[in-house]
Scaffold this active site. Structure first.
Site, short mmCIF file in Angstrom:
data_model
loop_
_atom_site.label_atom_id
_atom_site.label_comp_id
_atom_site.label_asym_id
_atom_site.label_seq_id
_atom_site.Cartn_x
_atom_site.Cartn_y
_atom_site.Cartn_z
N ALA A 28 -40.68 94.30 -73.28
CA ALA A 28 -39.54 94.70 -74.15
C ALA A 28 -39.60 94.04 -75.50
O ALA A 28 -39.83 94.91 -76.57
CB ALA A 28 -38.33 94.47 -73.36
N SER A 58 -44.17 97.47 -71.66
CA SER A 58 -42.80 98.26 -71.86
C SER A 58 -42.24 98.72 -70.45
O SER A 58 -41.99 100.02 -70.46
CB SER A 58 -42.79 99.30 -73.04
OG SER A 58 -43.46 98.53 -74.45
N CYS A 62 -35.95 95.34 -64.66
CA CYS A 62 -34.32 95.56 -63.87
C CYS A 62 -34.56 96.69 -63.15
O CYS A 62 -33.72 96.83 -62.09
CB CYS A 62 -33.24 95.82 -65.09
SG CYS A 62 -33.41 94.53 -66.40
N ASP A 304 -36.90 87.00 -72.88
CA ASP A 304 -36.28 86.07 -71.93
C ASP A 304 -36.99 84.65 -72.09
O ASP A 304 -36.80 83.65 -71.40
CB ASP A 304 -36.85 86.58 -70.56
CG ASP A 304 -36.32 87.76 -70.00
OD1 ASP A 304 -35.54 88.16 -70.79
OD2 ASP A 304 -36.46 88.41 -69.23
N ARG A 463 -2.16 92.01 -70.26
CA ARG A 463 -0.74 91.70 -70.42
C ARG A 463 -0.27 90.61 -69.74
O ARG A 463 0.49 89.68 -70.34
CB ARG A 463 -0.08 92.91 -70.10
CG ARG A 463 1.44 92.98 -70.27
CD ARG A 463 1.89 94.40 -69.93
NE ARG A 463 1.89 94.76 -68.52
CZ ARG A 463 2.26 95.72 -68.02
NH1 ARG A 463 2.92 96.84 -68.61
NH2 ARG A 463 2.31 96.09 -66.88
#
Length: 472
Positions: A28, A58, A62, A304, A463
């Site tokens: 990648a 490429s 995952c 990585d 909240r």
């Protein structure tokens, strides 16, 4: 295979007046950098040489668990761009070629043909290091036995599928309960295996706080997966044929026809370290905002093998994710190609699933906040993915950390069914913008009964956190 000899220098790498960019690593980060640099500078200005020691470029690591599990039908679906496509775009891509040395002073790299063993030097003007990560493989008796598999590359995935097809027994043991471990447990469950997960932590998913990990534990056991926590593997037992037959801990043995190592990864930086390049506390390369290796004007690194700045804690962190790697590559390629881009850092967002259970986190866990000395409060809320009266509403648990007195949101963890995981993106944006819990409650989020209660679960947590940290 032909490689250049001699030493490089400014403008001399290719011997033709062009600059030469050398990229180490064909996945990648490396190929994104090469492709982006090529888009910005034509072949007449920049020669791009990329080395990859494997067979593929490429690809989505995952996606390997989903290919193994059968959700993705074939290996090639995980390949974003083939070697031929890269070469057609003017990149001199050399597969099955491993870089074994970086000569920083001489601006050259030594590469070895994996099949023939032939070695030679290639000069560079600019260098990109994208060597990725290596799986943690424990130094245990039997760890290298047939039937024991990691799942880092497409070759790994194919080898595992071949083993699953040949194995007569249907017992699988997964060592480790992080992202890879739980995803592989699901994959093997889909393949019809009886799955045991052996985990040395208190609960699965150490990227969550233990109370949220406990929810994952219960859900996995509800799916029929046997969870063994607080257990250290001592050896992998083998049979007379030399193949793995069981995983042993100090207290028990767990029969196995196949063993998956899902212990995690470490940055692959031995090459960079031997060249004297700076490494951080986690073993990853250190870069500046432009992804340039610190102290080296013509060397970049991404993916990585690097450490990145955590925008919440303000400290360097090792976060090996494909999302970051692709962004690193784009930034590097832009800078190498004469443009300008930066990678400011991360907040640590990640999602996963095991069957229909969705798991998400961003920001800091309690122990992360303790480590950097932040005073904080926590709240945990139970809600539903849709309006409670709408069909298909499912339970969701949201945990939020907020800094005392300031109210700044520090982290969010979510465990639930459909619609749970991607809600973490709301929190990721809030963390990046340094919003307080009170400011989060005012976010104008989409609402309709099929998608959310009137008060989205993340806003309910905000909240409650705002009320808890508010100074009287």
């Amino acid at each position: 295979m032909t490689m250049s000899g001699g030493r490089g220098g400014s403008g001399s790498g290719s011997g033709s007046g062009r600059e030469r960019l050398v990229v180490i690593g064909g996945d990648a980060a490396g190929m994104s950098a090469a492709s982006q640099a090529r888009r910005l500078k034509g072949p007449g200005e920049l020669e791009v040489v990329a080395f990859e020691r494997g067979h593929f470029t490429s690809f989505s690591a995952c996606g390997i668990p989903y290919w193994v599990g059968g959700d993705v039908p074939e290996r090639d679906a995980l390949i974003a761009r083939t070697p031929g496509e890269h070469r057609a775009r003017g990149i001199d891509l050399r597969l099955r070629t491993e870089v074994t040395e970086i000569d920083v002073a001489g601006q050259r790299v030594r590469a070895r043909d994996v099949d023939s063993g032939a070695e030679s030097w290639t000069p560079y003007d600019k260098l990109v290091i994208a060597t990725g990560a290596r799986p943690v493989r424990p130094d245990l008796p039997g760890a290298d036995a047939p039937g024991v598999h990691g799942v880092q590359t497409l070759d790994d995935g194919q080898a595992l599928l071949d083993t699953l097809a040949r194995t007569r027994g249907r017992r699988a043991v997964v060592v480790g309960a992080g992202y890879i471990g739980v995803e592989m447990a699901e994959a093997l469950l889909h393949r019809g295996f009886q799955v045991t997960v052996v985990n040395r932590g208190r609960e699965p998913m150490s990227t969550l706080d233990p109370d949220m990990g406990r929810l994952v534990h219960r859900a996995m056991e509800g799916l029929g997966i046997t969870m063994v926590n607080d257990a250290e593997v001592t050896k992998i037992l083998t049979g007379e044929d030399g193949r793995a037959r069981a995983v042993a801990t100090q207290n028990a043995e767990y029969p196995a026809d196949v063993v998956i190592l899902g212990i995690g990864v470490r940055p692959e930086t031995a090459l960079a370290g031997a060249a004297g390049l700076p490494l951080g506390a986690h073993g990853g390369l250190l870069t500046d905002l432009a992804m340039r290796v610190r102290g080296h004007e013509n060397i970049w690194a991404g993916g990585d093998c690097v450490e990145v700045l955590n925008l919440v804690s303000g400290q360097e962190q090792y976060v090996p994710l494909g999302t970051h790697a692709n962004k690193h590559g784009q930034v590097i390629g832009s800078n190498v190609g004469g443009g300008y881009a930066t990678f400011p850092g991360v907040v640590g967002t990640a999602v996963s699933k095991v069957c229909d259970l969705e798991i998400a986190r961003t920001g800091l866990r309690e122990k992360d906040a303790d480590r950097v000395g932040l005073a904080y409060e926590t709240v945990t809320v139970e809600s539903t993915s849709r309006a409670g009266y709408y069909p298909g509403a499912s339970p969701m648990t949201v945990k939020m950390l907020a800094e005392r007195r300031t109210g700044r949101v520090l982290g969010v963890q979510i465990v639930g069914r459909e619609g749970a995981a991607k809600r973490v993106d709301i929190a990721a944006v809030a963390l990046t913008a340094r919003l307080t819990a009170d400011q989060m409650t005012a976010l104008d989020l989409g609402y309709a009964p099929p998608f959310s209660p009137v008060w989205d679960p993340v806003l309910v947590a905000a909240r409650k956190a705002a009320a808890k940290v508010r100074v009287p």
